[in-house]
Enzyme design. Structure first.
Site, PDB file in Angstrom:
ATOM      1  N   GLU A 134       0.840  -1.198   0.000  1.00 60.18           N
ATOM      2  CA  GLU A 134       0.000   0.000   0.000  1.00 60.18           C
ATOM      3  C   GLU A 134       0.878   1.252   0.000  1.00 60.18           C
ATOM      4  OE1 GLU A 134      -2.436   1.568  -0.732  1.00 60.18           O
ATOM      5  OE2 GLU A 134      -4.006   1.620   0.803  1.00 60.18           O
ATOM      6  N   ASP A 138      -3.960   6.262   5.992  1.00 63.33           N
ATOM      7  CA  ASP A 138      -4.439   7.526   6.548  1.00 63.33           C
ATOM      8  C   ASP A 138      -5.380   7.179   7.712  1.00 63.33           C
ATOM      9  OD1 ASP A 138      -5.350  10.103   6.948  1.00 63.33           O
ATOM     10  OD2 ASP A 138      -6.258  10.362   4.988  1.00 63.33           O
ATOM     11  N   PHE A 187      -1.686  16.580   3.067  1.00 60.11           N
ATOM     12  CA  PHE A 187      -2.006  15.910   1.804  1.00 60.11           C
ATOM     13  C   PHE A 187      -0.776  15.892   0.908  1.00 60.11           C
ATOM     14  CE2 PHE A 187      -3.695  15.245  -2.431  1.00 60.11           C
ATOM     15  CZ  PHE A 187      -4.547  14.174  -2.194  1.00 60.11           C
ATOM     16  N   ARG A 200       1.229  11.893 -10.366  1.00 60.33           N
ATOM     17  CA  ARG A 200       1.746  10.536 -10.172  1.00 60.33           C
ATOM     18  C   ARG A 200       3.166  10.396 -10.718  1.00 60.33           C
ATOM     19  NH1 ARG A 200      -2.510   7.347  -8.268  1.00 60.33           N
ATOM     20  NH2 ARG A 200      -4.535   7.687  -9.238  1.00 60.33           N
TER      21      ARG A 200
HETATM   22  P1  5GP Z   1      -7.462   5.452   4.380  1.00 59.37           P
HETATM   23  O1  5GP Z   1      -8.522   4.467   3.969  1.00 59.37           O
HETATM   24  O2  5GP Z   1      -6.376   4.834   5.220  1.00 59.37           O
HETATM   25  O3  5GP Z   1      -8.036   6.671   5.034  1.00 59.37           O
HETATM   26  O4  5GP Z   1      -6.827   6.035   3.069  1.00 59.37           O
HETATM   27  C1  5GP Z   1      -6.042   5.291   2.240  1.00 59.37           C
HETATM   28  C2  5GP Z   1      -6.080   5.823   0.836  1.00 59.37           C
HETATM   29  O5  5GP Z   1      -6.421   7.207   0.780  1.00 59.37           O
HETATM   30  C3  5GP Z   1      -4.722   5.697   0.193  1.00 59.37           C
HETATM   31  O6  5GP Z   1      -4.589   4.469  -0.456  1.00 59.37           O
HETATM   32  C4  5GP Z   1      -4.704   6.863  -0.759  1.00 59.37           C
HETATM   33  O7  5GP Z   1      -5.277   6.465  -1.978  1.00 59.37           O
HETATM   34  C5  5GP Z   1      -5.595   7.901  -0.134  1.00 59.37           C
HETATM   35  N1  5GP Z   1      -4.803   8.934   0.594  1.00 59.37           N
HETATM   36  C6  5GP Z   1      -4.735   9.110   1.925  1.00 59.37           C
HETATM   37  N2  5GP Z   1      -3.922  10.132   2.242  1.00 59.37           N
HETATM   38  C7  5GP Z   1      -3.444  10.613   1.074  1.00 59.37           C
HETATM   39  C8  5GP Z   1      -2.538  11.701   0.744  1.00 59.37           C
HETATM   40  O8  5GP Z   1      -1.960  12.408   1.583  1.00 59.37           O
HETATM   41  N3  5GP Z   1      -2.304  11.899  -0.584  1.00 59.37           N
HETATM   42  C9  5GP Z   1      -2.887  11.143  -1.561  1.00 59.37           C
HETATM   43  N4  5GP Z   1      -2.578  11.447  -2.820  1.00 59.37           N
HETATM   44  N5  5GP Z   1      -3.732  10.115  -1.282  1.00 59.37           N
HETATM   45  C10 5GP Z   1      -4.013   9.857   0.028  1.00 59.37           C
END
Ligand code: 5GP
Length: 218
Positions: A134, A138, A187, A200
């Site tokens: 992964e 977050d 972010f 990307r």
């Molecule tokens: P979670 O389900 O843990 O809240 O989030 C996971 C997903 O959210 C990651 O796989 C990613 O796609 C997206 N994500 C979370 N934080 C960030 C960030 O700071 N930047 C970006 N580009 N995507 C994020």
């Protein structure tokens, strides 16, 4: 779960001004600063590959890439694990299989933590050693939901490796087995992390600017 060892980037870390690094012309102004330069990512990935190799040498390992954000981490990690395996004696080779899956979490239904899984038949992973690769954890919603789905097919083992772990009060407590960096609650873009499919192709992991957010908002 136990907190994995990580490189900790503190909240007050003064990220590197992008003017001091080479970034694509088209992203000038869209990012404020660089939190993790590509060179440091490369160094950390090498160490993570050694740890994974030590765990799985002599075994079969099914690496599972979570698209799209993890593709560069997956690719670089795989390259390093393959190199270690290639240099090993026959009993210490890692028998690798690669899998790709698209996982989308739905944050508008926060409480359920539903994820939509596509592009894979999870049954193929029954009885296998699975390493989920992964990009960033977050809230942990995606990983909790996905690992629950995966456990239904009873793999032999499931471990998670994440390049980044965000320190956020919104965390559900999910921790990966291996992780690259513990990062502030910001972010980030670059190294396959996107904002609406942009950034990307940026090598460094950067903090987006207000102008960048405005420009690529949908
Ligand atoms: P979670 O389900 O843990 O809240 O989030 C996971 C997903 O959210 C990651 O796989 C990613 O796609 C997206 N994500 C979370 N934080 C960030 C960030 O700071 N930047 C970006 N580009 N995507 C994020």
């Amino acid at each position: 779960s136990v907190m994995p060892e990580m490189i900790v980037i503190p909240d007050d870390y003064e990220a590197i001004p992008v003017s001091l690094l080479s970034i694509p012309t088209r992203y000038q102004g869209d990012v404020d600063s660089c939190l993790i330069p590509f060179g440091l990512i490369t160094d950390r990935v090498q160490k993570l590959a050694e740890m994974v190799y030590e765990q799985y040498k002599g075994k079969e390992l099914h690496m599972l890439c979570l698209l799209k954000g993890a593709y560069r981490f997956f690719s670089d990690l795989l390259k390093e694990i393959s190199a270690l395996s290639a240099a090993a004696d026959a009993p210490d080779v890692v028998k690798l299989s690669l899998h790709f899956v698209r996982v989308k979490s739905y944050h508008n239904t926060e409480s359920t933590g539903d994820v939509k899984i596509s592009g894979i038949d999870l049954d193929d992973l029954a009885g296998k050693n699975v390493l989920i690769v992964e990009d960033i954890i977050d809230t942990g919603t995606t990983m909790v939901a996905f690992t629950a789905e995966l456990q239904k097919v009873t793999p032999a083992s499931v471990e998670v490796i994440s390049l980044l772990v965000k320190r956020t009060p919104r965390s559900n407590g999910f921790l990966p087995h291996y992780a690259g960096f513990s990062i502030p609650d910001k972010f980030l873009v670059g190294y396959a992390l996107d904002l609406n499919e942009v950034f990307r192709d940026l090598n460094h992991i950067c903090i987006i600017s207000e102008a960048g957010i405005e420009k690529y908002r949908e």
